[in-house]
Design an enzyme around this catalytic site. Structure first.
Site, short mmCIF file in Angstrom:
data_model
loop_
_atom_site.label_atom_id
_atom_site.label_comp_id
_atom_site.label_asym_id
_atom_site.label_seq_id
_atom_site.Cartn_x
_atom_site.Cartn_y
_atom_site.Cartn_z
N ASP A 1 0.87 -1.16 0.00
CA ASP A 1 0.00 0.00 0.00
C ASP A 1 0.92 1.23 0.00
O ASP A 1 2.11 1.12 0.30
CB ASP A 1 -0.88 -0.02 1.25
CG ASP A 1 -1.71 1.24 1.39
OD1 ASP A 1 -2.39 1.60 0.42
OD2 ASP A 1 -1.67 1.86 2.46
N ASP B 1 -1.42 -0.68 6.06
CA ASP B 1 -1.61 -0.18 7.42
C ASP B 1 -3.02 0.30 7.69
O ASP B 1 -3.42 0.45 8.83
CB ASP B 1 -0.65 0.98 7.71
CG ASP B 1 -1.10 2.26 7.04
OD1 ASP B 1 -1.42 2.21 5.83
OD2 ASP B 1 -1.14 3.30 7.71
N ASP C 1 -7.02 -1.79 4.09
CA ASP C 1 -6.06 -2.82 3.70
C ASP C 1 -6.40 -4.18 4.30
O ASP C 1 -5.83 -5.19 3.87
CB ASP C 1 -4.65 -2.43 4.14
CG ASP C 1 -4.16 -1.17 3.46
OD1 ASP C 1 -4.53 -0.95 2.30
OD2 ASP C 1 -3.43 -0.40 4.09
#
Length: 658
Positions: free
Chosen positions: A359, A553, A557
């Site tokens: 991410d 995080d 996600d």
């Protein structure tokens, strides 16, 4: 500041709020469950200590105890030790037999130790069970704080909705609100259901839901989604979907399905025992039955004794212990480096990772904004342009405005600012020191017919114009983590491909990917799009027998982390949802730890296989010696203990490595 960069920064229209899905533990080979609760060291140590004391008494006073009538004293001391240390193995073997799973390591350990008791070698039977329990203690201690139910996700799900009924506001549960009802969302509250804004203009925080780094502005006629957080002004929303069909409910289901797809990595010893155990059992039967039939003068009692000795020697105690001890070293060594691995299975999978997908916001970047560049025109210098921008932005609470004021770093004289005006969707107009200052997007410049040299700029940008003339632009970016580039290089050095999935704009993602040297990236993704994109990586990886890790995080996600072969969460600043869903947690929030975790996994796997082959080699040697009557029972026990001790020392190399 009115939506300063509404067109320069991509926004998303869906949120991701995963559901509290229990993440189950796994039963180990003796029936312990290290994944469903906290590991209690004292509780586990007590029976082992009792069994060890009883075994010591049995060994020290063996002759005296054995010489009692019918060896009653010996049985009285050692049988309780056997049952205390081996109860888990015995009961698991019994349950597996009832389920039709006869030939496993529990069955072999059971018949081997019962065989030892039958030939009156009770201390050896106790020693086998006790050593096995010590190995389980190491494993349990290393992964005792394993996966729990994803309780933190409940905090994301809105608990109440402010229902408008006539002139009254009633606080109700979201599932009682119907399509078409009006709800009030006050500043600081979560949007409880999907809907359309009827009244009010506000900024909503979607960072935890879409991964988007800049709060988005919503106005009448625009959609809002369940789970967004209203930041500035009250909104009246007409509900467009019932709660069961809201974005939150969809993502809850997404996480549940993603978790169910998580592949279980079966332990080597279980696969090995499927073949090893039946072979050993039938080999022992052959040793007991065939020689007296085929060899003249062979004693039935002598070969039956050899068969039982062979069965005891064949018990895979050293082999079974060597595996959890090796993983204990890996898990413990990783923990010392700020990497929490939630089970030995994930170390195995990490060692097979060929692609790491990141991410962006909060993972590769800091998750906060700073001014990265000031481009001046019309005779102004950078300090003057930054001062003008800070003064114009002085009354805005937008994160971009805050980053400009922070970069300016001086006290702003509010008396110099007059006629402050927000232009929704464009930017700000204000009179600063008698000059008309415009600060906003490229659309604002076109609206005011101000000539300028560039329209498309990578990332988030604030254009400035003074008295109708273009004065320059300020670029604002989410700062890269200091070790992000090093993390990507380290992964490439290990032969691991890298990719990035983000809800951010194409231009921002492209810039980040080029700065870091990422192999691939996908931008402007919704949470469900991230899962779809990850599925493509998983499909390609499986064609080459590789694994895919995802590092994130945010709450958005969690579905992707759950779907990946190995889910890795940034634990220091990451959301609780991502941490609870993940298989590996980086407690320092440093992306470089991902490469370190993979390196530890490779080293752990090598040492585990060293232990396995060493244990198998020693075992094969003593099986051969036992079959021809050379090795005695206690020599085999000593060899087994030696294997276990060497496995401990070898595994300790992982833990001690710097």
């Amino acid at each position: 500041m009115a939506e300063l960069h509404s067109h320069d920064h991509c926004t998303q229209d869906h949120c991701a709020t995963p559901s509290p899905t229990p993440v189950g533990g796994h039963d180990d080979c003796c029936g312990h469950d290290h994944g469903s609760g906290e590991f209690n060291l004292r509780r586990e140590l007590i029976p082992i200590a009792i069994a060890a004391v009883l075994l010591a008494i049995g060994l020290v006073f063996h002759e005296a105890l054995h010489n009692t009538p019918w060896a009653v004293a010996e049985y009285a001391v050692l049988l309780p030790a056997y049952l205390i240390s081996g109860w888990g193995v015995l009961t698991t073997a019994g349950r597996n037999i009832l389920r039709g799973r006869i030939f496993d390591e529990n069955f072999l350990m059971t018949i081997a130790t019962l065989g030892a008791i039958a030939i009156h070698e009770i201390p050896e039977a106790v020693a086998v069970m006790l050593f096995f329990q010590v190995g389980e203690l190491f494993q349990g201690y290393s992964v005792g704080r394993s996966r729990r139910s994803i309780k933190a996700l409940l905090a994301v799900q809105p608990d109440t909705a402010n229902l408008k009924v006539g002139g009254d506001i009633r606080q109700v549960t979201p599932d009682t609100v119907t399509v078409g009802d009006l709800i009030l969302v006050r500043p600081g509250e979560k949007v409880p259901l999907d809907g359309e804004v009827l009244e009010g203009t506000s900024l909503v925080n979607t960072s935890a839901l879409t991964g988007e780094s800049v709060p988005r502005r919503v106005a009448p006629g625009e959609p809002v989604l369940a789970g967004m957080i209203n930041q500035s002004r009250s909104l009246t929303v007409r509900v467009s979907k019932p709660f069961t069909e809201s974005s939150i409910a969809k993502i809850l289901d997404l996480v549940e399905n993603a978790s169910s797809k998580k592949a279980d990595t079966e332990k080597f010893i279980t696969r090995f025992a499927r073949y090893y155990t039946p072979v050993v059992v039938f080999l022992s039967l052959a040793v007991a039955i065939l020689p007296p039939l085929l060899i003249a003068g062979a004693s039935q009692a002598e070969w039956a004794y050899r068969a039982l000795v062979l069965l005891v020697i064949s018990c895979p105690c050293g082999l079974v212990i060597s595996i959890p001890l090796g993983y204990f070293g890996g898990v413990g060594g990783a923990a010392r480096r700020g990497i929490l691995v939630k089970g030995s299975t994930y170390l195995d999978t990490l060692a097979q990772v060929k692609t790491v997908v990141f991410d962006k916001t909060g993972t590769l970047t800091q998750g906060n904004f700073r001014v990265t560049d000031v481009v001046t025109h019309n005779g102004l210098n950078s300090a003057q342009l930054l001062e003008l921008a800070a003064q114009a932005e002085s009354q805005s609470n937008h994160p971009v405005a805050q980053s400009i004021r922070q970069a300016y770093g001086q006290t702003i004289d509010e008396s110099k600012i007059q006629d402050y005006e927000e232009i929704p969707g464009y930017g700000i107009r204000a009179r600063v020191n008698g000059q008309i200052v415009l600060a906003g997007s490229d659309r604002l410049l076109h609206r005011e017919a101000i000539p300028h040299d560039v329209c498309v700029v990578e990332g988030t940008v604030a254009h400035l114009a003074v008295d109708g003339e273009y004065s320059g632009r300020i670029l604002i970016a989410d700062e890269l983590k200091t070790d992000a580039a090093a993390a990507i290089r380290a992964l490439h050095d290990q032969g691991v491909a890298t990719a990035m999935l983000t809800g951010d704009s194409q231009s921002v993602a492209d810039r980040i990917a080029r700065q870091l040297g990422l192999d691939q990236y996908r931008a402007e993704l919704l949470p469900e799009d991230k899962v779809t994109a990850l599925e493509e990586f998983l499909h390609r990886a499986r064609q080459t027998n590789g694994k895919v890790a995802f590092v994130g995080d945010g709450i958005n996600d969690a579905p992707v982390i759950a779907r990946a072969d190995v889910g890795i969460a940034m634990g220091g600043l990451g959301s609780d949802a991502a941490i609870e869903t993940a298989d590996v947690v980086i407690m320092t929030d440093a992306p470089s730890k991902v490469a370190e975790a993979i390196q530890i996994a490779h080293r752990t796997r090598r040492i585990v296989w060293q232990n396995i082959w060493f244990a198998m080699g020693v075992k094969a040697l003593f099986i051969a010696l036992g079959a021809i009557g050379v090795a005695t029972l206690w020599e085999a026990v000593f060899a087994d203990v030696g294997v276990a001790l060497l496995a401990i020392l070898n595994a300790g190399r992982i833990f001690r490595q710097r």
